[in-house]
Structures are given as C-alpha cells and as structure tokens.
Scaffold this active site. Structure first.
Site, PDB file in Angstrom:
ATOM      1  CE  LYS A  13       7.318  -3.184   6.244  1.00 25.52           C
ATOM      2  NZ  LYS A  13       6.065  -2.941   6.986  1.00 25.52           N
ATOM      3  NE  ARG A  88       7.878  -8.358  10.040  1.00 27.11           N
ATOM      4  CZ  ARG A  88       7.361  -8.029   8.860  1.00 27.11           C
ATOM      5  NH1 ARG A  88       8.082  -8.004   7.782  1.00 27.11           N
ATOM      6  NH2 ARG A  88       6.097  -7.705   8.799  1.00 27.11           N
ATOM      7  NE  ARG A 123      -2.489  -4.515   3.404  1.00 26.79           N
ATOM      8  CZ  ARG A 123      -1.334  -4.710   4.014  1.00 26.79           C
ATOM      9  NH1 ARG A 123      -0.215  -4.225   3.496  1.00 26.79           N
ATOM     10  NH2 ARG A 123      -1.288  -5.344   5.163  1.00 26.79           N
ATOM     11  NE  ARG A 167       0.395  -7.858  10.006  1.00 24.41           N
ATOM     12  CZ  ARG A 167      -0.202  -7.288   8.964  1.00 24.41           C
ATOM     13  NH1 ARG A 167      -1.516  -7.311   8.855  1.00 24.41           N
ATOM     14  NH2 ARG A 167       0.518  -6.714   8.043  1.00 24.41           N
TER      15      ARG A 167
HETATM   16  P1  AP5 Z   1       1.569  -1.154   2.385  1.00 23.57           P
HETATM   17  O1  AP5 Z   1       2.495  -0.492   1.452  1.00 23.57           O
HETATM   18  O2  AP5 Z   1       0.895  -2.408   1.971  1.00 23.57           O
HETATM   19  O3  AP5 Z   1       2.282  -1.309   3.816  1.00 23.57           O
HETATM   20  P2  AP5 Z   1       3.423  -2.287   4.289  1.00 23.57           P
HETATM   21  O4  AP5 Z   1       4.302  -1.499   5.195  1.00 23.57           O
HETATM   22  O5  AP5 Z   1       4.044  -3.005   3.141  1.00 23.57           O
HETATM   23  O6  AP5 Z   1       2.498  -3.253   5.143  1.00 23.57           O
HETATM   24  P3  AP5 Z   1       2.510  -4.823   5.287  1.00 23.57           P
HETATM   25  O7  AP5 Z   1       1.228  -5.199   5.988  1.00 23.57           O
HETATM   26  O8  AP5 Z   1       2.817  -5.488   3.991  1.00 23.57           O
HETATM   27  O9  AP5 Z   1       3.669  -4.988   6.253  1.00 23.57           O
HETATM   28  P4  AP5 Z   1       3.987  -6.129   7.161  1.00 23.57           P
HETATM   29  O10 AP5 Z   1       5.336  -5.725   7.536  1.00 23.57           O
HETATM   30  O11 AP5 Z   1       3.085  -6.401   8.284  1.00 23.57           O
HETATM   31  O12 AP5 Z   1       3.701  -7.406   6.254  1.00 23.57           O
HETATM   32  P5  AP5 Z   1       4.633  -8.324   5.408  1.00 23.57           P
HETATM   33  O13 AP5 Z   1       3.941  -8.648   4.163  1.00 23.57           O
HETATM   34  O14 AP5 Z   1       6.022  -7.766   5.360  1.00 23.57           O
HETATM   35  O15 AP5 Z   1       0.449  -0.075   2.812  1.00 23.57           O
HETATM   36  C1  AP5 Z   1      -0.638  -0.450   3.641  1.00 23.57           C
HETATM   37  C2  AP5 Z   1      -1.944   0.160   3.077  1.00 23.57           C
HETATM   38  O16 AP5 Z   1      -1.898   1.572   3.206  1.00 23.57           O
HETATM   39  C3  AP5 Z   1      -2.151  -0.118   1.575  1.00 23.57           C
HETATM   40  O17 AP5 Z   1      -3.526  -0.308   1.365  1.00 23.57           O
HETATM   41  C4  AP5 Z   1      -1.659   1.160   0.898  1.00 23.57           C
HETATM   42  O18 AP5 Z   1      -2.325   1.395  -0.320  1.00 23.57           O
HETATM   43  C5  AP5 Z   1      -1.970   2.208   1.937  1.00 23.57           C
HETATM   44  N1  AP5 Z   1      -0.993   3.282   1.968  1.00 23.57           N
HETATM   45  C6  AP5 Z   1       0.368   3.164   1.912  1.00 23.57           C
HETATM   46  N2  AP5 Z   1       0.953   4.361   2.017  1.00 23.57           N
HETATM   47  C7  AP5 Z   1      -0.064   5.270   2.172  1.00 23.57           C
HETATM   48  C8  AP5 Z   1      -0.104   6.692   2.342  1.00 23.57           C
HETATM   49  N3  AP5 Z   1       1.012   7.432   2.372  1.00 23.57           N
HETATM   50  N4  AP5 Z   1      -1.322   7.276   2.479  1.00 23.57           N
HETATM   51  C9  AP5 Z   1      -2.457   6.530   2.449  1.00 23.57           C
HETATM   52  N5  AP5 Z   1      -2.479   5.193   2.280  1.00 23.57           N
HETATM   53  C10 AP5 Z   1      -1.299   4.570   2.146  1.00 23.57           C
HETATM   54  O19 AP5 Z   1       4.694  -9.623   6.335  1.00 23.57           O
HETATM   55  C11 AP5 Z   1       3.566 -10.442   6.520  1.00 23.57           C
HETATM   56  C12 AP5 Z   1       3.893 -11.560   7.467  1.00 23.57           C
HETATM   57  O20 AP5 Z   1       4.959 -12.363   6.929  1.00 23.57           O
HETATM   58  C13 AP5 Z   1       4.402 -11.140   8.849  1.00 23.57           C
HETATM   59  O21 AP5 Z   1       3.360 -10.855   9.731  1.00 23.57           O
HETATM   60  C14 AP5 Z   1       5.210 -12.370   9.252  1.00 23.57           C
HETATM   61  O22 AP5 Z   1       4.375 -13.411   9.691  1.00 23.57           O
HETATM   62  C15 AP5 Z   1       5.852 -12.785   7.945  1.00 23.57           C
HETATM   63  N6  AP5 Z   1       7.169 -12.165   7.721  1.00 23.57           N
HETATM   64  C16 AP5 Z   1       7.514 -11.306   6.714  1.00 23.57           C
HETATM   65  N7  AP5 Z   1       8.801 -10.932   6.815  1.00 23.57           N
HETATM   66  C17 AP5 Z   1       9.290 -11.566   7.914  1.00 23.57           C
HETATM   67  C18 AP5 Z   1      10.554 -11.561   8.549  1.00 23.57           C
HETATM   68  N8  AP5 Z   1      11.581 -10.826   8.093  1.00 23.57           N
HETATM   69  N9  AP5 Z   1      10.694 -12.320   9.677  1.00 23.57           N
HETATM   70  C19 AP5 Z   1       9.681 -13.066  10.136  1.00 23.57           C
HETATM   71  N10 AP5 Z   1       8.458 -13.106   9.586  1.00 23.57           N
HETATM   72  C20 AP5 Z   1       8.255 -12.359   8.482  1.00 23.57           C
HETATM   73 MG    MG Z   2       4.067  -5.005   2.491  1.00 22.24          MG
END
Ligand code: AP5
Ligand code: MG
Length: 212
Positions: A13, A88, A123, A167
């Site tokens: 994402k 979410r 990552r 997660r």
């Molecule tokens: P990346 O683009 O980083 O993936 P992502 O979907 O953004 O993953 P996140 O871990 O950031 O998502 P998340 O939803 O768990 O975490 P968030 O920060 O929102 O890609 C992942 C890896 O793969 C990277 O290394 C990238 O380079 C690689 N990659 C990407 N695309 C690729 C491809 N096509 N081919 C190969 N490699 C690829 O949330 C973190 C925490 O915050 C949550 O756990 C929660 O505690 C809290 N939080 C955030 N939002 C909320 C909410 N709305 N409600 C409640 N808690 C929340």
């Molecule tokens: Mg992210």
C-alpha cells in the site's frame, strides 16, 4: 479523487501510494506513518498508540479516527487524497461516512500471506524519514543508507516474524470484512499485487481509469 488503498500488512500500500500520489497530484495519507511519527515525538497520541503498534494490534478506533479527521482538514487534502491504512475496521469506514467524506474508489491490493511474510522480512525503513525499501526488490543505493536523507535503514519493530503473523491474523479478522463492505457499494477494484512494483502500479492506475 478520494481513494482508499486496502490490503494486508505488507501488500504494498505504502509503496504504491507514494507513486500514485505523484501521478494524481494529491497527498497520500498513511495512518501508520502518522502514528509512527507520533510515537517518535512521544505526543499524547504516540504514547497511547505505541504498545498496540509494537504488538501488531490495531490502535483503538476513536484515537485513529480523531487523528485522521484532523489530517483530512488540512488544506492539501481539499482536492482529494489517497488513504493508506485507513479504514481498517468497519466502524472506521462508517466514521468516514459520518464525516460526510464520499470515497470514489477502493483498490484492494491482493497478495498471499506467504508472499507478505517474505516481503516483510526484507523490508527496511529509514529511522529518520520513514522511507521504505526492500533488500531485494527495492534496495537502497548504498547498503543500509536511506537514498532520500542519508539516515540509517532498519527493520521496522513490528516486522519481527511473530508480530507479522499477529498482524495478518488481525487483518483477516478485522480488516478483510471491508472488502465486502465496499463491494456492496460498487466501489471495489481488486488488483493482483504479486507482480513487481511497476506492473502493480500500472494495474492500479488502470483500475483508477476504469469506468465505474
Ligand atoms: P509496503 O509498501 O511497505 O507495504 P504496506 O502495505 O504499506 O505495509 P505496512 O506494513 O506499512 O502495512 P500495515 O498496514 O501493516 O502497516 P501500517 O504502517 O499501515 O511494502 C512492504 C515491503 O514489500 C516493502 O519492503 C516493499 O519495498 C516491498 N514491496 C512492495 N510491493 C512490492 C512488490 N510488488 N514486489 C516486491 N516487493 C514489494 O500500520 C502500522 C500499525 O499502525 C498497525 O499495525 C496498527 O497498530 C497501527 N495502525 C495504522 N493504521 C491504523 C488504523 N487505521 N486503525 C488502527 N490502527 C492502525
Ligand atoms: Mg505502509
């Protein structure tokens, strides 16, 4: 354009949001990044969110909704935005409606749990500016050094293998129901996220241009 990027943790994402927001010239709003910033600065919100995030659990709806509302009221969001990581839960989606925010499209980036587990282990994120890389798929130019700011790149705290599995469990239980929620509203476009970064971007842009 008011757009939501749905998808499991690690589906890509944030990576896609970064490219698409430049193409569409609207900001990408990542609740994960906003929360990590709050934790880093040890604000009241950051202190309240930290333990949930480190365990891989969701931060309570009330806190995240309040934070997001404040961000969307900023001037740069007036012409549209890409939401990455919000909503979410179903109550978060309902909160958007209650705020009178009409979402145009929802892109679900579909990636298997096996692929996600592999992506998360490779990552690396910059501890200074938060930029995200992958050891194999999106490497930094110099090992361990952020291309953007020269900061040190590290494993994100919640990317430890056990936390990733937690997660994913939480995603399937609390976030996946949103796929049906938005399908019923005829807003959902599913994009296969297994291909490389550029192909996934092309597919996402196609989904944005498709006739609703
Ligand atoms: P990346 O683009 O980083 O993936 P992502 O979907 O953004 O993953 P996140 O871990 O950031 O998502 P998340 O939803 O768990 O975490 P968030 O920060 O929102 O890609 C992942 C890896 O793969 C990277 O290394 C990238 O380079 C690689 N990659 C990407 N695309 C690729 C491809 N096509 N081919 C190969 N490699 C690829 O949330 C973190 C925490 O915050 C949550 O756990 C929660 O505690 C809290 N939080 C955030 N939002 C909320 C909410 N709305 N409600 C409640 N808690 C929340
Ligand atoms: Mg992210």
């Amino acid at each position: 354009m008011k757009l939501i990027l749905l998808g499991a943790p690690g589906a890509g994402k944030g990576t896609q949001a970064e490219v698409i927001c430049q193409r569409l010239n609207i900001p990408a709003v990542s609740t994960g990044n906003l929360l990590r910033e709050a934790v880093k600065n040890q604000t009241e919100l950051g202190k309240a969110a930290q333990s949930y995030m480190e365990k891989g659990e969701l931060v309570p709806d009330e806190l995240v909704i309040r934070m997001l509302q404040a961000r969307l009221e900023e001037a740069d969001c007036a012409q549209g935005f890409i939401l990455d990581g919000f909503p979410r839960t179903v109550p978060q989606a309902e909160a958007l409606e209650q705020l009178g925010i009409r979402i145009d499209r929802v892109i679900d980036l579909e990636v298997s749990d096996e692929e996600i587990t592999q992506r998360m282990s490779g990552r690396r994120v910059c501890e200074s500016c938060g930029a995200s890389y992958h050891l194999a798929f999106k490497p930094t130019r110099a090992a361990g050094v952020c291309d953007k700011c020269g900061g040190k790149t590290v494993l994100r705290k919640d990317d430890q293998p056990e936390t990733v599995q937690e997660r994913l469990r939480i995603y399937h239980r609390q976030t996946e129901p949103l796929i049906d929620y938005y399908r019923k509203q005829n807003k959902l476009y599913t994009v296969n996220g297994h291909s490389d970064l550029a192909v996934t971007t092309a597919r996402t842009l196609e989904a944005l241009e498709a006739q609703a």
